[in-house]
Structure formats: C-alpha cells, structure tokens
Design a protein around this motif. Structure first.
Motif, short mmCIF file in Angstrom:
data_model
loop_
_atom_site.label_atom_id
_atom_site.label_comp_id
_atom_site.label_asym_id
_atom_site.label_seq_id
_atom_site.Cartn_x
_atom_site.Cartn_y
_atom_site.Cartn_z
N VAL A 98 6.53 0.52 10.60
CA VAL A 98 6.40 1.10 11.94
C VAL A 98 7.22 0.30 12.94
O VAL A 98 7.91 0.86 13.80
CB VAL A 98 4.91 1.15 12.37
N ASP B 22 4.49 -2.46 3.50
CA ASP B 22 3.65 -2.90 4.61
C ASP B 22 3.82 -1.91 5.76
O ASP B 22 4.90 -1.82 6.35
CB ASP B 22 4.07 -4.31 5.04
N ARG B 23 2.76 -1.20 6.10
CA ARG B 23 2.86 -0.14 7.11
C ARG B 23 3.26 -0.70 8.48
O ARG B 23 4.10 -0.13 9.17
CB ARG B 23 1.53 0.61 7.22
N ASP B 24 2.64 -1.79 8.89
CA ASP B 24 2.93 -2.34 10.21
C ASP B 24 4.41 -2.72 10.34
O ASP B 24 5.03 -2.49 11.39
CB ASP B 24 2.06 -3.58 10.48
N VAL C 204 4.60 7.13 9.55
CA VAL C 204 5.25 5.99 10.19
C VAL C 204 6.10 6.46 11.37
O VAL C 204 6.09 5.86 12.46
CB VAL C 204 6.12 5.23 9.17
N GLU D 67 3.88 7.46 14.32
CA GLU D 67 3.34 6.30 15.03
C GLU D 67 4.42 5.62 15.88
O GLU D 67 4.15 5.18 17.01
CB GLU D 67 2.75 5.31 14.03
N ILE E 27 2.36 4.40 1.51
CA ILE E 27 2.59 4.72 2.92
C ILE E 27 3.28 6.08 3.03
O ILE E 27 4.28 6.32 2.36
CB ILE E 27 3.46 3.64 3.60
N ASP E 28 2.72 6.94 3.87
CA ASP E 28 3.34 8.21 4.19
C ASP E 28 4.40 7.96 5.25
O ASP E 28 4.07 7.59 6.39
CB ASP E 28 2.27 9.19 4.70
N VAL E 29 5.67 8.12 4.90
CA VAL E 29 6.76 7.78 5.81
C VAL E 29 6.74 8.67 7.06
O VAL E 29 7.07 8.22 8.16
CB VAL E 29 8.11 7.88 5.09
N GLU F 281 0.84 -1.18 0.00
CA GLU F 281 0.00 0.00 0.00
C GLU F 281 0.88 1.24 0.00
O GLU F 281 2.07 1.18 0.34
CB GLU F 281 -0.92 0.02 1.23
#
Length: 370
Positions: free
Chosen positions: A261, A256-258, A224, A227, A219-221, A217
């Motif tokens: 992060v 992958d955002r998770d 990240v 978060e 993702i806005d770094v 997807e």
C-alpha cells in the motif's frame, strides 16, 4: 678408432649418465619436498575453507591454493600468485609479523575490479599463509551509508532552517495578526514536510535493513490500489484530479500488505504532485504469465530521458524547485523500488515530457491452493 678414443667416449657416456641420474634424483627430491610442504590432510582442510587460502613460497609462487583463492583471482592452480599477495608475504617474512592489506584484483575479460582483503602470516623462512576475503560489497555498503548520512543531514537542514526563520518572522511581526497567520501557514507546511521526510527515512532504512517482509500473507492487489486511492483522495480533490481505478483483474500476491500500500500510495502521490489541476490519474491491475503488474499513469509534466535512469535513487529530484513546492523528499520512488525488491519484483517507468508518465510495479503472482 683407437683404444684411447673408445675409452674417452666410454668415460664421457658414463659421466653423462651419472649427471642425468643426479639431476633426476634432485628433481625427485624437490618434488617430494614440495609435496611434504603441504601434506594431504592440510590440503583437504584448506580446500574446505570458504575464504581464499594460499600457501605462499619464498619464490613468490603458491605451493597450494583452494578454489576460493582462484575465484578471488589471487592465485591459480598452476602456482601463479598475485603480485600484491607476494609483496605482502615478503613484508611478513621481513618483519616476522602478521600483515594485512586490501589488494586490488582485476578479474574476467572485462577487468572488473575487486577489493580483496588479504592477511598473511609467516609460517617459517620458506612458507607463509595468506587468507583473503572479498570486501567489494562491504566497501560499497559503507560508501552508501556515508552518502545516505550526508544526504539526510542536508535534507533535514532545509525544513529545520525554514522553521527557524519563520519563527523569527513570527516573533518580529507579533503585533500583525495577518502576517502571523501567513507565517503560521508556512510553518505548518514545513512541519508536514519535515514529518514526511523523517517517516520516509525510517521507512527506507527499514527496507534496506532487510527487516520488511517478515510475515507473508495473501494480498488482493485490487484492494491495495483502493486503499492507496483512499489515502490520496484529499490531495487529488484539492487539485481537482480524477482518480480512476481499472481493476478488471483481481490477482493475488504474497507479501506485506502495508508495504505494498505504501509503494502504490507513493506512486499515486507522485502522479498527483506532478500533474496539472483538472487532469486524471489512473491505476490499473493486470495479470499475465504468473506476474502481476500495477501501473499508475498520469497526464503530468513527464520526465526527461536523462533523468529516467536516476529517479529511483535516494534524494534525486528532477526539479528541486517544484519538489519543494509539492513537499517532495526525493525518497518516494526509492521506497517503491525497495518494496518491489523485497517482494522479488521490479519497477520501471515510461515517460515523455508534456505527455505524462507510467510507473509499473511487477510482482510474482500467487495461486491459491485448490
């Protein structure tokens, strides 16, 4: 010259011509036999095989070999054959059975060593079929798994042993509420360490299994980093460490955002753990030449040059005593490295003892379609 001499010369010449003709005929026959040993259609089939395949002759040479065999270093187009393969063929002919074994092959000008698994099947008294595959990576993977299992067992013993000992102490001091309270605090700390260790073992096993980035997807770094900071804020406030986000750029990456992060959170947690109280931890995001970088900088104890090449190894700790105090498992930076690799990126470190460290994760940038 007498007639007898002329006759002798004629006979000698005739004999020479006859012998030469016989030799040429014999050589031509041998060439025909050699060609018929491996028919054209068979050569085509062998040439199409992915495994290194060689037709071995009784004179310890290759009657035919494909390109894969040449790449593996077990045979050459001119018929030269690796000694180990020739020895296996001799065993196959001697026993009349299929034999297989790993052969050590040195390739290239640097003599890189490969472990090649060779299986030899006797065809008849003069020919044998050798099929070879490179097992070097498989051997390395097996060694890595064994090492990982040993390390996990060792790491789990420490908190479990500590919990067992603390439980005994609680039992022995059950009539002293203050001592029970102190032991309970230590038990909670060891339990948190054990939970973190187990979770990180699960994370790195999933990353190494290639099951991480299933759904990509945009993702806005910068998001990240926000978060990751939120997750680490309590630990930072406990040590009075200021978290600073330098987010003048807001580039996008695909991934992958998770996982991202988790990687940035590990870098921030490390920076907090190895920084003195009252210092600062900064995370910056930059974009240049289609590459996005997230850098986490601290003013901590720094890392010796001799340790910098190994800090991304699993379970490696520069200071085991301090790692026990901070709850470090030695897996955090290894997880960061694997997350970066899963996103076709890299991670590197700059550090100087007593000055601080900067960890930079670089990922391919992503441009939205107009």
């Amino acid at each position: 010259m007498t007639p007898v001499a002329w006759l002798a010369m004629a006979l000698a010449f005739g004999c020479g011509v006859l012998v030469g003709a016989l030799l040429l005929r014999r050589r031509a026959k041998q060439e025909v036999v050699a060609r018929t040993l491996v028919p054209h259609r068979t050569r085509q089939v062998i040439g199409a095989l992915q495994s290194g395949t060689v037709i071995v002759r009784r004179d310890r040479r290759a009657s035919f070999s494909n390109h894969s065999a040449s790449a593996l270093g077990i045979a050459r187009p001119d018929g030269a054959l690796h000694e180990g393969v020739a020895d296996l063929a001799e065993r196959a002919w001697r026993t009349g059975q299929v034999v297989e074994q790993e052969v050590e092959v040195r390739r290239g000008v640097l003599g890189a060593v490969s472990q090649v698994h060779v299986r030899v099947t006797p065809i008849d008294e003069e020919l044998a079929l050798a099929v070879a595959n490179d097992n070097t990576e498989q051997r390395a993977a097996e060694a890595t798994r064994r090492e990982f299992a040993v390390n996990v067992s060792h790491e789990l013993k420490t908190p479990i042993g500590a919990l067992s000992l603390l439980a005994e102490n609680v039992e022995d001091t059950a009539d002293d509420p203050e001592m029970v309270r102190q032991f309970a605090v230590k038990m909670r700390r060891e339990a948190r360490r054990l939970t973190k260790l187990i979770q990180e073992i699960i994370d790195i096993s999933r990353l190494q299994g290639g099951e991480s980035v299933l759904d990509h997807e945009e993702i806005d770094v910068a998001g990240v980093v926000h978060e990751a900071f939120e997750g680490a804020r309590l630990a930072a406030e406990t040590k009075r460490i200021e978290l600073v986000a330098d987010l003048r750029a807001r580039p996008l990456v695909l991934g992958d955002r998770d996982l991202l992060v988790m990687a940035v959170r590990n870098l921030v947690d490390n920076a907090i753990a190895y920084s003195d109280a009252g210092s600062r931890v900064t995370a910056s995001v930059t974009s240049h030449d289609d590459a996005v970088s997230v850098a986490v900088m601290d003013q901590g104890i720094g890392i010796d040059a001799k340790d910098q090449e190994r800090i991304f190894e699993r379970f490696y700790r520069t200071d085991p005593a301090r790692a026990r105090q901070t709850g470090g498992t030695g897996l955090g930076l290894s997880i960061v490295k694997h997350v970066a690799l899963q996103h076709s990126g890299t991670v590197n470190v700059w550090s100087q003892p007593s000055v601080g460290s900067t960890f930079t994760m670089t990922l391919p940038g992503y441009q939205e379609s107009p």
